[in-house]
Design a protein around this motif. Structure first.
Motif, mmCIF file in Angstrom:
data_model
loop_
_atom_site.group_PDB
_atom_site.id
_atom_site.type_symbol
_atom_site.label_atom_id
_atom_site.label_comp_id
_atom_site.label_asym_id
_atom_site.label_seq_id
_atom_site.Cartn_x
_atom_site.Cartn_y
_atom_site.Cartn_z
ATOM 1 N N ALA A 1 35.102 -11.001 69.734
ATOM 2 C CA ALA A 1 34.781 -9.549 69.182
ATOM 3 C C ALA A 1 34.093 -8.923 70.418
ATOM 4 N N ASN A 2 33.124 -9.449 71.075
ATOM 5 C CA ASN A 2 32.304 -8.982 72.053
ATOM 6 C C ASN A 2 32.961 -8.815 73.381
ATOM 7 N N VAL A 3 33.982 -9.899 73.731
ATOM 8 C CA VAL A 3 34.884 -9.600 74.934
ATOM 9 C C VAL A 3 35.605 -8.539 74.949
ATOM 10 N N VAL A 4 36.191 -8.266 73.758
ATOM 11 C CA VAL A 4 37.323 -7.220 73.496
ATOM 12 C C VAL A 4 36.731 -5.902 73.421
ATOM 13 N N SER A 5 35.465 -5.740 72.810
ATOM 14 C CA SER A 5 34.642 -4.695 72.729
ATOM 15 C C SER A 5 34.319 -4.159 74.045
ATOM 16 N N VAL B 1 27.003 -3.897 82.544
ATOM 17 C CA VAL B 1 26.756 -3.609 81.155
ATOM 18 C C VAL B 1 25.236 -4.345 81.023
ATOM 19 N N LEU B 2 24.453 -3.236 80.643
ATOM 20 C CA LEU B 2 23.061 -3.462 80.839
ATOM 21 C C LEU B 2 22.541 -4.314 79.139
ATOM 22 N N CYS B 3 21.674 -5.084 79.429
ATOM 23 C CA CYS B 3 21.235 -5.756 78.000
ATOM 24 C C CYS B 3 20.252 -6.422 78.356
ATOM 25 N N THR B 4 19.548 -7.167 77.294
ATOM 26 C CA THR B 4 18.353 -7.771 77.691
ATOM 27 C C THR B 4 18.714 -9.183 78.012
ATOM 28 N N GLN B 5 17.652 -9.969 78.517
ATOM 29 C CA GLN B 5 17.652 -11.319 79.008
ATOM 30 C C GLN B 5 17.787 -11.967 77.710
ATOM 31 N N HIS B 6 17.630 -11.839 76.804
ATOM 32 C CA HIS B 6 17.640 -12.794 75.521
ATOM 33 C C HIS B 6 19.002 -12.252 74.793
ATOM 34 N N SER B 7 19.681 -11.186 75.230
ATOM 35 C CA SER B 7 20.783 -10.696 74.260
ATOM 36 C C SER B 7 21.759 -11.936 74.242
ATOM 37 N N ASP C 1 24.341 -16.566 74.655
ATOM 38 C CA ASP C 1 25.296 -17.638 73.938
ATOM 39 C C ASP C 1 26.696 -17.126 74.072
ATOM 40 N N GLU C 2 27.172 -16.472 75.207
ATOM 41 C CA GLU C 2 28.707 -16.470 75.347
ATOM 42 C C GLU C 2 29.075 -17.276 76.290
ATOM 43 N N CYS C 3 28.375 -18.107 77.010
ATOM 44 C CA CYS C 3 28.758 -19.009 77.912
ATOM 45 C C CYS C 3 29.875 -18.312 79.205
ATOM 46 N N GLY C 4 29.285 -17.029 79.725
ATOM 47 C CA GLY C 4 29.880 -16.395 80.454
ATOM 48 C C GLY C 4 31.230 -15.771 80.198
ATOM 49 N N ALA C 5 31.800 -15.730 79.065
ATOM 50 C CA ALA C 5 32.942 -15.215 78.702
ATOM 51 C C ALA C 5 32.993 -13.747 78.948
ATOM 52 N N PRO C 6 31.973 -12.677 78.728
ATOM 53 C CA PRO C 6 32.069 -11.359 78.913
ATOM 54 C C PRO C 6 32.199 -11.081 80.425
ATOM 55 N N GLU C 7 31.420 -11.618 81.186
ATOM 56 C CA GLU C 7 31.661 -11.401 82.635
ATOM 57 C C GLU C 7 32.914 -12.148 83.229
ATOM 58 N N GLU D 1 22.853 10.411 76.918
ATOM 59 C CA GLU D 1 22.481 11.363 78.125
ATOM 60 C C GLU D 1 22.771 11.006 79.574
ATOM 61 N N LEU D 2 22.674 9.451 79.671
ATOM 62 C CA LEU D 2 22.749 9.101 80.872
ATOM 63 C C LEU D 2 24.189 8.789 81.147
ATOM 64 N N GLY D 3 25.348 9.045 80.278
ATOM 65 C CA GLY D 3 26.547 8.575 80.540
ATOM 66 C C GLY D 3 27.026 7.385 80.210
ATOM 67 N N LEU D 4 26.396 6.535 79.317
ATOM 68 C CA LEU D 4 26.505 5.172 78.934
ATOM 69 C C LEU D 4 27.265 5.188 77.795
ATOM 70 N N ARG D 5 28.206 4.326 77.708
ATOM 71 C CA ARG D 5 28.696 3.902 76.106
ATOM 72 C C ARG D 5 27.750 2.679 75.559
ATOM 73 N N VAL D 6 27.847 2.912 74.131
ATOM 74 C CA VAL D 6 26.887 1.945 73.434
ATOM 75 C C VAL D 6 27.673 1.031 72.772
ATOM 76 N N HIS D 7 27.226 -0.407 72.961
ATOM 77 C CA HIS D 7 28.118 -1.604 72.386
ATOM 78 C C HIS D 7 26.938 -2.247 71.489
ATOM 79 N N MET D 8 27.217 -2.601 70.190
ATOM 80 C CA MET D 8 26.237 -3.186 69.440
ATOM 81 C C MET D 8 26.954 -4.649 69.069
ATOM 82 N N ASP D 9 26.300 -5.817 69.379
ATOM 83 C CA ASP D 9 26.602 -7.133 68.846
ATOM 84 C C ASP D 9 25.948 -7.306 67.649
#
Length: 171
Positions: free
Chosen positions: A20-24, A35-41, A46-52, A118-126
């Protein structure tokens, strides 16, 4: 899903939370994006590098003691726009409820989504623990997702006993 989030919600069933996260994220980005996220996201820890691997994007992990990002921190992190030598910040990814058990309030999410847009970013929620957030906050899931300004939600049910019960919701 449409009863909970609105009749025009696009729903895409997927096999698991990582999927779900990778497809999103892949739907929202191109390989030169960040993709901006926190160091603890969840996507960072927990995704083992799959998003990258599957998006080609760089995850930019921002420091956070409680696994939540602040609007000021987001503003400071968005830089290098238009610099062809830098990845381009394009998505803010938030984990609700976080890996630390903290939850973003509706007000906090609404402000963050407003700043991101406002900054031109999209927002994804896990939403791996989205039911926990709804119970903790005492509000419907829609209030801190679609109504707060989230563009794409990775809806999770596995952590509540669902089997192959994940979906990507596009608002």
């Amino acid at each position: 899903f449409r009863d909970q989030f609105g009749g025009d919600t696009a729903v895409f069933p997927v096999w698991n939370g990582t999927g779900a996260n990778v497809v999103s994220l892949r739907a929202l980005t191109r390989p030169y994006h960040a993709v901006l996220c926190t160091q603890h996201s969840h996507i960072q820890v927990d995704e083992c590098g799959a998003p990258e691997l599957h998006t080609g994007c760089k995850l930019v992990d921002l420091p956070s003691a409680d696994a939540r990002i602040t609007p000021a921190q987001l503003r400071a992190a968005v830089r290098g726009i238009g610099n062809e030598h830098a990845v381009q910040p394009h998505v803010l990814s938030l984990t609700q409820t976080t890996e630390y058990g903290t939850a973003y309030s509706v007000a906090h999410l609404t402000e963050l989504c407003g700043v991101a847009h406002e900054l031109g970013l999209r927002v994804h929620m896990d939403g791996a623990r989205i039911a926990n957030a709804a119970a903790t906050l005492g509000v419907p899931m829609r209030a801190f997702a679609r109504d707060a300004g989230v563009d794409v939600l990775s809806f999770g049910a596995t952590k509540n006993g669902g089997i192959n019960a994940e979906a990507v919701l596009v608002f």
